[in-house]
Design a protein around this motif. Structure first.
Motif, PDB file in Angstrom:
ATOM      1  N   TRP A 119       0.826  -1.207   0.000  1.00  0.00           N
ATOM      2  CA  TRP A 119       0.000   0.000   0.000  1.00  0.00           C
ATOM      3  C   TRP A 119       0.855   1.250   0.000  1.00  0.00           C
ATOM      4  O   TRP A 119       0.463   2.275  -0.519  1.00  0.00           O
ATOM      5  CB  TRP A 119      -0.955  -0.016   1.186  1.00  0.00           C
ATOM      6  CG  TRP A 119      -2.202  -0.800   0.914  1.00  0.00           C
ATOM      7  CD1 TRP A 119      -2.363  -1.816   0.029  1.00  0.00           C
ATOM      8  CD2 TRP A 119      -3.468  -0.612   1.541  1.00  0.00           C
ATOM      9  NE1 TRP A 119      -3.655  -2.287   0.077  1.00  0.00           N
ATOM     10  CE2 TRP A 119      -4.344  -1.561   0.997  1.00  0.00           C
ATOM     11  CE3 TRP A 119      -3.929   0.250   2.520  1.00  0.00           C
ATOM     12  CZ2 TRP A 119      -5.670  -1.653   1.384  1.00  0.00           C
ATOM     13  CZ3 TRP A 119      -5.252   0.154   2.913  1.00  0.00           C
ATOM     14  CH2 TRP A 119      -6.122  -0.789   2.346  1.00  0.00           C
ATOM     15  N   SER A 120       2.042   1.166   0.591  1.00  0.00           N
ATOM     16  CA  SER A 120       2.918   2.338   0.649  1.00  0.00           C
ATOM     17  C   SER A 120       3.378   2.772  -0.741  1.00  0.00           C
ATOM     18  O   SER A 120       3.850   3.904  -0.909  1.00  0.00           O
ATOM     19  CB  SER A 120       4.129   2.057   1.534  1.00  0.00           C
ATOM     20  OG  SER A 120       4.884   0.983   1.006  1.00  0.00           O
ATOM     21  N   SER A 121       3.228   1.920  -1.760  1.00  0.00           N
ATOM     22  CA  SER A 121       3.620   2.265  -3.131  1.00  0.00           C
ATOM     23  C   SER A 121       2.433   2.716  -3.986  1.00  0.00           C
ATOM     24  O   SER A 121       2.613   3.018  -5.163  1.00  0.00           O
ATOM     25  CB  SER A 121       4.306   1.063  -3.797  1.00  0.00           C
ATOM     26  OG  SER A 121       3.363   0.026  -4.035  1.00  0.00           O
ATOM     27  N   GLN A 122       1.232   2.773  -3.382  1.00  0.00           N
ATOM     28  CA  GLN A 122       0.019   3.135  -4.118  1.00  0.00           C
ATOM     29  C   GLN A 122      -0.521   4.475  -3.599  1.00  0.00           C
ATOM     30  O   GLN A 122      -1.047   4.542  -2.486  1.00  0.00           O
ATOM     31  CB  GLN A 122      -1.047   2.062  -3.943  1.00  0.00           C
ATOM     32  CG  GLN A 122      -0.624   0.684  -4.431  1.00  0.00           C
ATOM     33  CD  GLN A 122      -1.691  -0.342  -4.151  1.00  0.00           C
ATOM     34  OE1 GLN A 122      -2.861  -0.140  -4.478  1.00  0.00           O
ATOM     35  NE2 GLN A 122      -1.305  -1.454  -3.533  1.00  0.00           N
ATOM     36  N   PRO A 123      -0.408   5.539  -4.395  1.00  0.00           N
ATOM     37  CA  PRO A 123      -0.838   6.863  -3.921  1.00  0.00           C
ATOM     38  C   PRO A 123      -2.253   6.896  -3.349  1.00  0.00           C
ATOM     39  O   PRO A 123      -2.493   7.550  -2.328  1.00  0.00           O
ATOM     40  CB  PRO A 123      -0.722   7.745  -5.169  1.00  0.00           C
ATOM     41  CG  PRO A 123       0.362   7.084  -5.978  1.00  0.00           C
ATOM     42  CD  PRO A 123       0.169   5.600  -5.736  1.00  0.00           C
ATOM     43  N   ARG A 124      -3.195   6.189  -3.946  1.00  0.00           N
ATOM     44  CA  ARG A 124      -4.575   6.204  -3.429  1.00  0.00           C
ATOM     45  C   ARG A 124      -4.647   5.567  -2.046  1.00  0.00           C
ATOM     46  O   ARG A 124      -5.343   6.063  -1.156  1.00  0.00           O
ATOM     47  CB  ARG A 124      -5.526   5.495  -4.398  1.00  0.00           C
ATOM     48  CG  ARG A 124      -6.956   5.368  -3.895  1.00  0.00           C
ATOM     49  CD  ARG A 124      -7.607   6.749  -3.679  1.00  0.00           C
ATOM     50  NE  ARG A 124      -8.871   6.589  -2.981  1.00  0.00           N
ATOM     51  CZ  ARG A 124      -9.209   7.211  -1.861  1.00  0.00           C
ATOM     52  NH1 ARG A 124      -8.394   8.082  -1.300  1.00  0.00           N
ATOM     53  NH2 ARG A 124     -10.372   6.990  -1.288  1.00  0.00           N
ATOM     54  N   GLN A 125      -3.938   4.463  -1.831  1.00  0.00           N
ATOM     55  CA  GLN A 125      -3.955   3.814  -0.514  1.00  0.00           C
ATOM     56  C   GLN A 125      -3.236   4.680   0.522  1.00  0.00           C
ATOM     57  O   GLN A 125      -3.676   4.764   1.671  1.00  0.00           O
ATOM     58  CB  GLN A 125      -3.330   2.418  -0.584  1.00  0.00           C
ATOM     59  CG  GLN A 125      -4.022   1.468  -1.539  1.00  0.00           C
ATOM     60  CD  GLN A 125      -5.497   1.203  -1.201  1.00  0.00           C
ATOM     61  OE1 GLN A 125      -6.139   1.905  -0.435  1.00  0.00           O
ATOM     62  NE2 GLN A 125      -6.045   0.169  -1.789  1.00  0.00           N
TER      63      GLN A 125
END
Length: 178
Positions: free
Chosen positions: A47-53
């Motif tokens: 999740w740390s690599s997904q801007p929305r998350q």
């Protein structure tokens, strides 16, 4: 409410500054899920690599009902967010506190902290004079997550689909504090 101590842990209000630590917990759990063949719950990418998350976790940690449990020294082991029902959940029929997020590290030092945070949610409901709590969770896979909430005193009340994601809604009702 002031900080609460429990078995060497401190439960305190969260803030946006806690989001990186909470994202680290999500990443840890996703790695564990993928290793056991469960990429359906939260996907397979950190999740740390997904801007929305990242945005979702920062928003969640910023809510007034956001809490973290940390060990001595400040390492965050779990997060709990209480508040209004999620927009996709069936409407409540009476006042409630909704468990919007519960996430706990898989590290051995975090054992039992998720259950303790669910008891903390009960305490918050009693302090607010609310007798009903609801939570939703992933309703697919083995059903282990719903069974965890049942072991915390919740009962299944509805299953539904959220954009292809199986969701289980559970509730717990208790007498409010007098």
């Amino acid at each position: 409410m002031a900080n609460v101590e429990w078995n060497g842990l401190i439960i305190r209000r969260a803030s946006a500054a806690d989001a990186p630590a909470v994202l680290k917990i999500f990443d840890e759990i996703i790695t564990w899920f993928v290793a056991m063949g469960n990429a359906e719950q939260w996907g397979s990418e950190p999740w740390s690599s997904q801007p929305r998350q990242v945005e979702r976790v920062v928003e969640a940690c910023s809510l007034p009902g956001a809490w973290v449990a940390e060990e001595e020294g400040g390492a965050v082991l779990a997060a709990l967010v209480l508040g209004e029902a999620m927009p996709y959940a069936p409407a409540a029929t009476e006042p409630e506190i909704y468990v919007r997020l519960l996430v706990a590290s898989r590290r051995s030092g975090a054992r039992g902290v998720g259950r303790r945070l669910m008891a903390f949610a009960d305490e918050q409901a009693r302090l607010a004079g609310v007798k009903r709590l609801r939570v939703d969770c992933y309703g697919g896979g083995t059903g282990a997550l719903a069974r965890f909430y049942e072991s915390c005193g919740y009962e299944r009340i509805a299953a539904f689909d959220v954009d292809g994601w199986p969701c289980q809604l559970l509730e717990r009702v208790h007498a409010p504090a007098s």
